[in-house]
Design a protein around this motif. Structure first.
Motif, PDB file in Angstrom:
ATOM      1  N   MET A   1       0.826  -1.203   0.000  1.00 12.76           N
ATOM      2  CA  MET A   1       0.000   0.000   0.000  1.00 12.76           C
ATOM      3  C   MET A   1       0.862   1.255   0.000  1.00 12.76           C
ATOM      4  O   MET A   1       1.977   1.239   0.502  1.00 12.76           O
ATOM      5  CB  MET A   1      -0.898   0.035   1.242  1.00 12.76           C
ATOM      6  CG  MET A   1      -2.017  -0.975   1.266  1.00 12.76           C
ATOM      7  SD  MET A   1      -3.192  -0.599   2.580  1.00 12.76           S
ATOM      8  CE  MET A   1      -2.135  -0.671   4.033  1.00 12.76           C
ATOM      9  N   ARG A   2       0.300   2.307  -0.547  1.00  8.96           N
ATOM     10  CA  ARG A   2       0.958   3.607  -0.484  1.00  8.96           C
ATOM     11  C   ARG A   2       0.291   4.421   0.623  1.00  8.96           C
ATOM     12  O   ARG A   2      -0.931   4.585   0.627  1.00  8.96           O
ATOM     13  CB  ARG A   2       0.867   4.338  -1.819  1.00  8.96           C
ATOM     14  CG  ARG A   2       1.556   5.703  -1.806  1.00  8.96           C
ATOM     15  CD  ARG A   2       1.629   6.310  -3.201  1.00  8.96           C
ATOM     16  NE  ARG A   2       2.185   7.648  -3.168  1.00  8.96           N
ATOM     17  CZ  ARG A   2       3.478   7.938  -3.076  1.00  8.96           C
ATOM     18  NH1 ARG A   2       4.355   6.937  -3.013  1.00  8.96           N
ATOM     19  NH2 ARG A   2       3.908   9.181  -3.061  1.00  8.96           N
ATOM     20  N   ILE A   3       1.100   4.934   1.535  1.00  8.45           N
ATOM     21  CA  ILE A   3       0.585   5.618   2.721  1.00  8.45           C
ATOM     22  C   ILE A   3       1.283   6.963   2.869  1.00  8.45           C
ATOM     23  O   ILE A   3       2.518   7.045   2.810  1.00  8.45           O
ATOM     24  CB  ILE A   3       0.826   4.768   3.987  1.00  8.45           C
ATOM     25  CG1 ILE A   3       0.143   3.401   3.831  1.00  8.45           C
ATOM     26  CG2 ILE A   3       0.309   5.491   5.230  1.00  8.45           C
ATOM     27  CD1 ILE A   3       0.580   2.385   4.855  1.00  8.45           C
ATOM     28  N   ALA A   4       0.499   8.005   3.044  1.00  8.43           N
ATOM     29  CA  ALA A   4       1.044   9.342   3.302  1.00  8.43           C
ATOM     30  C   ALA A   4       0.841   9.683   4.767  1.00  8.43           C
ATOM     31  O   ALA A   4      -0.242   9.457   5.324  1.00  8.43           O
ATOM     32  CB  ALA A   4       0.359  10.384   2.423  1.00  8.43           C
ATOM     33  N   ILE A   5       1.869  10.240   5.384  1.00 10.84           N
ATOM     34  CA  ILE A   5       1.808  10.644   6.781  1.00 10.84           C
ATOM     35  C   ILE A   5       2.041  12.143   6.860  1.00 10.84           C
ATOM     36  O   ILE A   5       3.108  12.635   6.461  1.00 10.84           O
ATOM     37  CB  ILE A   5       2.858   9.908   7.633  1.00 10.84           C
ATOM     38  CG1 ILE A   5       2.667   8.391   7.527  1.00 10.84           C
ATOM     39  CG2 ILE A   5       2.789  10.349   9.088  1.00 10.84           C
ATOM     40  CD1 ILE A   5       3.762   7.588   8.215  1.00 10.84           C
ATOM     41  N   ALA A   6       1.057  12.875   7.338  1.00 10.82           N
ATOM     42  CA  ALA A   6       1.200  14.317   7.554  1.00 10.82           C
ATOM     43  C   ALA A   6       1.730  14.537   8.962  1.00 10.82           C
ATOM     44  O   ALA A   6       1.080  14.180   9.936  1.00 10.82           O
ATOM     45  CB  ALA A   6      -0.152  15.015   7.384  1.00 10.82           C
ATOM     46  N   GLY A   7       2.927  15.087   9.034  1.00  9.61           N
ATOM     47  CA  GLY A   7       3.585  15.270  10.327  1.00  9.61           C
ATOM     48  C   GLY A   7       4.770  14.347  10.442  1.00  9.61           C
ATOM     49  O   GLY A   7       4.607  13.130  10.595  1.00  9.61           O
ATOM     50  N   ALA A   8       5.975  14.919  10.351  1.00  7.77           N
ATOM     51  CA  ALA A   8       7.192  14.103  10.358  1.00  7.77           C
ATOM     52  C   ALA A   8       7.950  14.249  11.664  1.00  7.77           C
ATOM     53  O   ALA A   8       9.179  14.162  11.696  1.00  7.77           O
ATOM     54  CB  ALA A   8       8.084  14.483   9.181  1.00  7.77           C
ATOM     55  N   VAL A  67      -3.975   5.020   2.116  1.00  7.81           N
ATOM     56  CA  VAL A  67      -4.208   5.470   3.492  1.00  7.81           C
ATOM     57  C   VAL A  67      -3.513   6.813   3.691  1.00  7.81           C
ATOM     58  O   VAL A  67      -2.405   7.031   3.192  1.00  7.81           O
ATOM     59  CB  VAL A  67      -3.652   4.459   4.528  1.00  7.81           C
ATOM     60  CG1 VAL A  67      -3.911   4.945   5.958  1.00  7.81           C
ATOM     61  CG2 VAL A  67      -4.245   3.075   4.319  1.00  7.81           C
ATOM     62  N   VAL A  68      -4.179   7.706   4.424  1.00 10.71           N
ATOM     63  CA  VAL A  68      -3.545   8.942   4.888  1.00 10.71           C
ATOM     64  C   VAL A  68      -3.609   8.951   6.408  1.00 10.71           C
ATOM     65  O   VAL A  68      -4.657   8.672   6.999  1.00 10.71           O
ATOM     66  CB  VAL A  68      -4.238  10.191   4.315  1.00 10.71           C
ATOM     67  CG1 VAL A  68      -3.815  11.446   5.076  1.00 10.71           C
ATOM     68  CG2 VAL A  68      -3.899  10.351   2.842  1.00 10.71           C
TER      69      VAL A  68
END
Length: 227
Positions: A1-8, A67-68
């Motif tokens: 899956m490709r997952i983006a995470i806002a906040g590193a 997923v985000v």
């Protein structure tokens, strides 16, 4: 899956590490140059941008994500990211971090949130789960369908001890998803016999929680011998 995470930040990077270990594609997005630490999570993609802006999400290719995860330390930002991901890009699954428990009521389907994760609530639930036997403990709320993940530890005198899982009629809208028995995690089948001390995880609705908890009531004690 490709997952983006806002906040590193520390939370976002930790989530990214776990997901990368499971062979997912991960994109970390943060608007602070100080948060862009490529050397800490070198396997992830990185983007210096404000995830609350549509132009940034376009650059991130959010529409290609399965997923985000909104994992910033700002609840307002997490809500905006969730809403944009769901309504503008149709992301199938949106998970949002709740920093202030007082804001938890906002993290619903109306804001595009499928799963809200409140660290204070989760920690208190885990404490309850460790010490409560026979009491229902709510571990997590799923916004879609008003479903909750709950846990009940089977007391020794409960009527369900020794009963096959397939012979139990659980409440409507309730599914037994896992049995934790000691160090084992069991995917329940109809043939599994429930044992004293089993930790049972259910997905159920809030209106069914009381009915479910009543099923784990202790057998009434009979009269003492000689009476």
């Amino acid at each position: 899956m490709r997952i983006a995470i806002a906040g590193a930040g520390a939370v976002g990077r930790s989530i990214a590490d776990e997901l990368l270990d499971s062979d997912h594609e991960v994109l970390l997005v943060d608007k602070s140059p100080k948060a862009i630490k490529v050397e800490v999570v070198p396997r992830a993609e990185w983007l210096l941008a404000d995830a609350c802006e549509i132009s940034s999400l376009d650059d991130a290719g959010i529409q290609r994500c399965n997923v985000v995860i909104a994992a910033t330390g700002d609840d307002k930002a997490n809500l905006v990211v969730s809403l944009l991901a769901k309504t503008e890009y149709g992301v199938p699954r949106v998970v949002a971090r709740v920093n202030d428990p007082r804001n938890e009521w906002l993290f619903t389907e109306a804001w595009g949130v499928d799963v809200a994760v409140s660290t204070p609530r989760l920690m208190s639930a885990l404490v309850e789960e460790a010490v409560s036997v026979g009491d229902l403990v709510r571990l997590m709320r799923f916004s879609q369908g008003e479903a909750n993940l709950v846990e009940i530890t089977l007391p020794p005198e409960a009527e369900l001890v020794g009963v096959r899982s397939g012979d139990v009629t659980w409440p409507q809208d309730t599914t037994l998803v896992t049995i934790v028995r000691g160090t084992r995690v069991i995917a329940p089948s109809d043939e599994d016999v429930l044992e004293d001390g089993d930790e049972l995880l259910f997905v159920t609705t809030q209106e069914r929680e009381e009915e479910l908890e009543e099923m784990f009531s202790v057998r009434p004690q009979g009269p003492a011998r000689g009476k």
